[in-house]
Design a protein around this motif. Sequence first.
Motif, mmCIF file in Angstrom:
data_model
loop_
_atom_site.group_PDB
_atom_site.id
_atom_site.type_symbol
_atom_site.label_atom_id
_atom_site.label_comp_id
_atom_site.label_asym_id
_atom_site.label_seq_id
_atom_site.Cartn_x
_atom_site.Cartn_y
_atom_site.Cartn_z
ATOM 1 N N ASP A 101 0.823 -1.222 0.000
ATOM 2 C CA ASP A 101 0.000 0.000 0.000
ATOM 3 C C ASP A 101 0.856 1.272 0.000
ATOM 4 O OD1 ASP A 101 1.009 -0.029 2.556
ATOM 5 O OD2 ASP A 101 -0.927 -0.130 3.579
ATOM 6 N N ARG A 102 2.176 1.110 -0.306
ATOM 7 C CA ARG A 102 3.135 2.213 -0.439
ATOM 8 C C ARG A 102 3.436 2.915 0.893
ATOM 9 N NH1 ARG A 102 0.201 4.921 -5.748
ATOM 10 N NH2 ARG A 102 0.215 3.039 -7.019
ATOM 11 N N LYS A 103 3.138 2.251 1.996
ATOM 12 C CA LYS A 103 3.409 2.825 3.317
ATOM 13 C C LYS A 103 4.546 2.069 4.004
ATOM 14 C CE LYS A 103 -1.398 4.152 4.213
ATOM 15 N NZ LYS A 103 -2.583 3.837 5.043
ATOM 16 N N LEU A 104 5.302 2.822 4.809
ATOM 17 C CA LEU A 104 6.238 2.222 5.755
ATOM 18 C C LEU A 104 5.537 2.159 7.105
ATOM 19 C CD1 LEU A 104 9.390 4.299 4.801
ATOM 20 C CD2 LEU A 104 9.091 1.871 4.333
ATOM 21 N N ARG A 105 5.848 1.136 7.875
ATOM 22 C CA ARG A 105 5.283 1.014 9.225
ATOM 23 C C ARG A 105 6.418 0.751 10.205
ATOM 24 N NH1 ARG A 105 1.533 -0.739 5.705
ATOM 25 N NH2 ARG A 105 -0.675 -0.295 6.122
ATOM 26 N N LEU A 106 6.489 1.572 11.221
ATOM 27 C CA LEU A 106 7.499 1.424 12.267
ATOM 28 C C LEU A 106 6.842 0.775 13.482
ATOM 29 C CD1 LEU A 106 10.360 2.054 13.397
ATOM 30 C CD2 LEU A 106 9.437 4.248 14.160
ATOM 31 N N PHE A 107 7.306 -0.425 13.833
ATOM 32 C CA PHE A 107 6.764 -1.167 14.974
ATOM 33 C C PHE A 107 7.709 -1.047 16.156
ATOM 34 C CE2 PHE A 107 4.652 -3.043 11.400
ATOM 35 C CZ PHE A 107 3.441 -3.561 11.874
ATOM 36 N N THR A 108 7.159 -0.735 17.324
ATOM 37 C CA THR A 108 7.940 -0.701 18.566
ATOM 38 C C THR A 108 7.153 -1.444 19.637
ATOM 39 O OG1 THR A 108 8.803 1.480 17.958
ATOM 40 C CG2 THR A 108 9.117 0.785 20.235
ATOM 41 N N SER A 109 7.810 -2.408 20.297
ATOM 42 C CA SER A 109 7.112 -3.213 21.303
ATOM 43 C C SER A 109 8.058 -3.553 22.441
ATOM 44 C CB SER A 109 6.610 -4.508 20.653
ATOM 45 O OG SER A 109 6.120 -5.402 21.630
ATOM 46 N N ASP A 110 7.476 -3.687 23.664
ATOM 47 C CA ASP A 110 8.267 -4.192 24.787
ATOM 48 C C ASP A 110 7.935 -5.664 25.058
ATOM 49 O OD1 ASP A 110 5.781 -4.106 25.946
ATOM 50 O OD2 ASP A 110 6.305 -2.691 27.543
ATOM 51 N N LEU A 111 7.171 -6.280 24.129
ATOM 52 C CA LEU A 111 6.723 -7.670 24.225
ATOM 53 C C LEU A 111 5.813 -7.906 25.422
ATOM 54 C CD1 LEU A 111 10.025 -9.556 23.263
ATOM 55 C CD2 LEU A 111 8.084 -9.012 21.779
ATOM 56 N N GLN A 112 5.358 -6.811 26.054
ATOM 57 C CA GLN A 112 4.428 -6.931 27.187
ATOM 58 C C GLN A 112 3.135 -6.183 26.840
ATOM 59 O OE1 GLN A 112 5.287 -8.539 30.277
ATOM 60 N NE2 GLN A 112 7.102 -9.232 29.166
ATOM 61 N N ASN A 113 3.087 -4.901 27.215
ATOM 62 C CA ASN A 113 1.860 -4.124 27.036
ATOM 63 C C ASN A 113 1.979 -3.030 25.997
ATOM 64 O OD1 ASN A 113 0.888 -5.546 29.336
ATOM 65 N ND2 ASN A 113 2.073 -4.157 30.627
ATOM 66 N N ARG A 114 3.217 -2.614 25.689
ATOM 67 C CA ARG A 114 3.403 -1.485 24.780
ATOM 68 C C ARG A 114 3.642 -1.980 23.358
ATOM 69 N NH1 ARG A 114 8.771 1.782 23.821
ATOM 70 N NH2 ARG A 114 8.008 3.335 22.367
ATOM 71 N N HIS A 115 2.724 -1.633 22.465
ATOM 72 C CA HIS A 115 2.878 -1.976 21.054
ATOM 73 C C HIS A 115 2.460 -0.763 20.237
ATOM 74 C CE1 HIS A 115 3.425 -6.108 22.277
ATOM 75 N NE2 HIS A 115 2.262 -6.088 22.880
ATOM 76 N N GLU A 116 3.417 -0.159 19.584
ATOM 77 C CA GLU A 116 3.113 1.028 18.787
ATOM 78 C C GLU A 116 3.400 0.746 17.318
ATOM 79 O OE1 GLU A 116 5.514 4.179 20.296
ATOM 80 O OE2 GLU A 116 4.614 4.113 22.300
ATOM 81 N N VAL A 117 2.540 1.276 16.463
ATOM 82 C CA VAL A 117 2.765 1.208 15.016
ATOM 83 C C VAL A 117 2.609 2.618 14.457
ATOM 84 C CG1 VAL A 117 2.132 0.143 12.831
ATOM 85 C CG2 VAL A 117 1.706 -1.090 14.967
ATOM 86 N N LYS A 118 3.653 3.092 13.781
ATOM 87 C CA LYS A 118 3.587 4.419 13.156
ATOM 88 C C LYS A 118 3.645 4.228 11.643
ATOM 89 C CE LYS A 118 5.615 7.792 15.280
ATOM 90 N NZ LYS A 118 4.481 8.641 15.639
ATOM 91 N N GLU A 119 2.654 4.774 10.947
ATOM 92 C CA GLU A 119 2.624 4.673 9.482
ATOM 93 C C GLU A 119 3.267 5.903 8.858
ATOM 94 O OE1 GLU A 119 -1.278 3.928 7.970
ATOM 95 O OE2 GLU A 119 -1.370 1.910 8.839
ATOM 96 N N MET A 120 4.043 5.673 7.803
ATOM 97 C CA MET A 120 4.719 6.773 7.105
ATOM 98 C C MET A 120 4.324 6.740 5.635
ATOM 99 S SD MET A 120 8.435 6.284 8.770
ATOM 100 C CE MET A 120 8.473 5.453 10.331
#
Length: 326
Positions: A101-120
Amino acid sequence: MQEDPSRSSTYTVPCEDYVHVVEFSPYDCGSAASLLAYGGNQYVVVGTCRFKEEDVEVEGVEFNTLRAFVHGVRVDALAWSPETRLDKIPQIIRFCTAAGDRKLRLFTSDLQNRHEVKEMEGHTSYINHVVFEPTEGKQMASVSDDHTCRVWDLEGNETVSLRLWSPGVSVCWHPEEVFKLMVAEKKGTIRFYDLVTQQAILSLDCGQMPLMSADWCLTNTIKVGAVVGSDWVIWDITRSSYPQEKRPAHLDKARLFRWSRANENLFSTTGCPGKINSQLLVHHLGHPQPVMIGSSSVGAGLSWHRNLPLCVVGGDRKLSFWMTEM
């Protein structure tokens, strides 16, 4: 009759999805095991690998899934961040994907409760490759069929856009000099850019096209390799803008080129996925013929282990690992 030197993989790991991309983390994550991520049609799976060659108590390969990240669209490229650590509290997993879909996605996780996805967003066509700045991991670079190489910060802001002459197929960051970027273009040119001036400082020429994939040898940065047409080509960038070595590799088009991280004279290439099988070749610069020929049913992706002479290719619901006997 000539003996067929091709062989099946040393190890396999089953997957639940078709694997389009697979990447060992090239960085020390603070664990004895290696981090590996693979991307399919809907998910990115992150796990750790241990091999018999590293730990005698392991039978073959031991793969432990840490987390499956919902991706929603097919994963076309994936890059690890050097900030990923398993020995910190909290742990941090960070990677970037490129999708259809022509987007980049930045995934950040602590493998517990924090899961962030940033689309570019910004690319206007298919994204072919993405990479993190390797010393601190605060920037990413991506190349696309839209004739651009773009640099992004972790907030998703586009900080640099380099206009290319043809589709960008590969991008590599210098391992120490954070202002140097290598960009390979489909028309057969590889340029090195200074990100401060945003000007090309050196260019290499294949003398043919299409260039499908290129890689910078990070253990000896005067070496650059690529696959163009059905050949592999290698430059010594201190000597000439034309390749020092060139050999036919695959009967059909070649698809990917990757240097080993354990040995600067070892590299691998894959053929385009065929009707039945894809060919994986491992080459050594001192040998006229491939030192290993592997065959994978419709393979996709290619990555080398950080320390071992071992590479992985994705496929139809499996990962295939090949160990090269040195």
